[in-house]
Design an enzyme around this catalytic site. Structure first.
Site, PDB file in Angstrom:
ATOM      1  N   CYS A 177       0.865  -1.170   0.000  1.00  0.00           N
ATOM      2  CA  CYS A 177       0.000   0.000   0.000  1.00  0.00           C
ATOM      3  C   CYS A 177       0.908   1.228   0.000  1.00  0.00           C
ATOM      4  CB  CYS A 177      -0.858  -0.030   1.263  1.00  0.00           C
ATOM      5  SG  CYS A 177      -1.887   1.414   1.503  1.00  0.00           S
ATOM      6  N   CYS A 180      -0.842   3.715  -6.759  1.00  0.00           N
ATOM      7  CA  CYS A 180      -1.713   3.108  -5.751  1.00  0.00           C
ATOM      8  C   CYS A 180      -1.911   1.670  -6.199  1.00  0.00           C
ATOM      9  CB  CYS A 180      -3.056   3.836  -5.700  1.00  0.00           C
ATOM     10  SG  CYS A 180      -4.339   2.982  -4.752  1.00  0.00           S
TER      11      CYS A 180
HETATM   12  N1  DGL Z   1      -3.901   0.584  -2.217  1.00  0.00           N
HETATM   13  C1  DGL Z   1      -3.471   1.679  -1.452  1.00  0.00           C
HETATM   14  C2  DGL Z   1      -2.332   2.445  -2.012  1.00  0.00           C
HETATM   15  O1  DGL Z   1      -1.507   1.841  -2.676  1.00  0.00           O
HETATM   16  C3  DGL Z   1      -4.472   2.404  -0.610  1.00  0.00           C
HETATM   17  C4  DGL Z   1      -5.583   3.094  -1.264  1.00  0.00           C
HETATM   18  C5  DGL Z   1      -6.518   3.633  -0.207  1.00  0.00           C
HETATM   19  O2  DGL Z   1      -6.824   2.892   0.706  1.00  0.00           O
HETATM   20  O3  DGL Z   1      -6.913   4.797  -0.305  1.00  0.00           O
HETATM   21  O4  DGL Z   1      -2.178   3.602  -1.785  1.00  0.00           O
END
Ligand code: DGL
Length: 284
Positions: free
Chosen positions: A80, A194
């Protein structure tokens, strides 16, 4: 916290606010087929991107402790970008000597690959407003023009599989980035900052056209994980059978559906796990 010494036979912990980290998990399982994985989706609190730093720091710390304490993981992959930006330095301080791998928008590889020097970066607001992101971008500022777009709501729409919202947010945010193409002055490289966004790459491709390069971080994160485990003498043997346990903090059905849709290799059913601080009772 009572922690066992990491064992080569132990699993690798992987976590995200929700389903996005499954894109990283695919790359990990491809690169490390003999490893066991425990994937934690914090679906009760997704998305992280428009929350406070303090909230994401607290969730990240709780989940890391939970995975170490209850699942004896031998390494942690923070799949993440948002949690990495907010909390990886704190995780590394708390778990000194323990392998922790983060994910950050691939700006350097984008600079190396772009011909026009115009690069779009789509990520959550927390990621692009973080000090870590600024530290990544500043040294590259004279090598490329970065068109950075905070994509409020997009990870949430992907979590919900809300196709109309995904389509309209992609239209809006890609238009905000600028004009795409391979001619001079156009954006020829798109950084997916993301881990949710690789799952909507087709939708973005429809808008930006076939020639724009998309850059995500699954493969380099998998290689870095392999390197760290190798250095620590903790890689699973070639005769080990890899496996995967899926955990989440809200009703597991949504993760089951996402896993069936997005995972390249199949997984068993997801289980509810409670990684609230001081309340680690309900884990599978
Ligand atoms: N998948 C995540 C990222 O890479 C988080 C997205 C989120 O929860 O807003 O930032």
């Amino acid at each position: 916290m009572s922690l066992a010494e990491p064992q080569a036979s132990g699993p690798i912990g992987v976590f995200d606010s929700g389903i996005g980290g499954l894109s990283i998990l695919n790359a990990l399982r491809e690169a490390l087929p003999h490893e066991r994985f425990v994937y934690f989706a914090d679906t009760a609190h997704t998305p992280y991107g428009e929350r406070s730093d303090a909230f994401v720091i607290e969730r990240t710390a709780s989940i890391a402790r939970h995975l170490r304490e209850r699942h004896d993981i031998k390494a942690l992959v923070v799949a993440c970008n948002t949690a990495t930006a907010a909390a990886i330095h704190l995780l590394r301080a708390e778990h000194a000597g323990f392998p922790v791998v983060g994910v950050e928008p691939a700006l350097k590889p984008a600079v190396a690959q772009s011909r026009t020097g115009e690069i779009a970066v789509l990520a959550t607001r927390m990621t692009v407003e973080s000090r870590k992101f600024e530290a990544l971008r500043a040294p590259l500022a004279d090598q490329a023009q970065f068109h950075v777009v905070p994509c409020d709501g997009l990870a949430g729409a992907i979590e919900r599989s809300d196709a109309p919202a995904i389509a309209s947010l992609c239209d809006r945010y890609l238009a905000a980035a600028g004009r795409f193409g391979t001619e001079p002055g156009r954006i020829d490289t798109l950084v997916l900052g993301c881990t949710h966004y690789p799952f909507i790459a087709d939708e973005m491709r429809r808008i930006v056209g076939p020639e724009v390069r998309f850059i995500d971080t699954g493969a380099p994160v998998a290689q870095q994980t392999r390197r760290l485990l190798d250095q620590a003498g903790q890689l699973a043997g070639d005769d080990a059978a890899g496996d995967l346990l899926l955990l989440c903090s809200a009703a597991p059905e949504a993760l089951d559906v996402a896993a069936a849709r997005w995972l390249v290799l199949a997984a068993g059913p997801a289980f509810l796990a409670d990684a609230a601080p001081g309340s680690l009772a309900a884990a599978a």
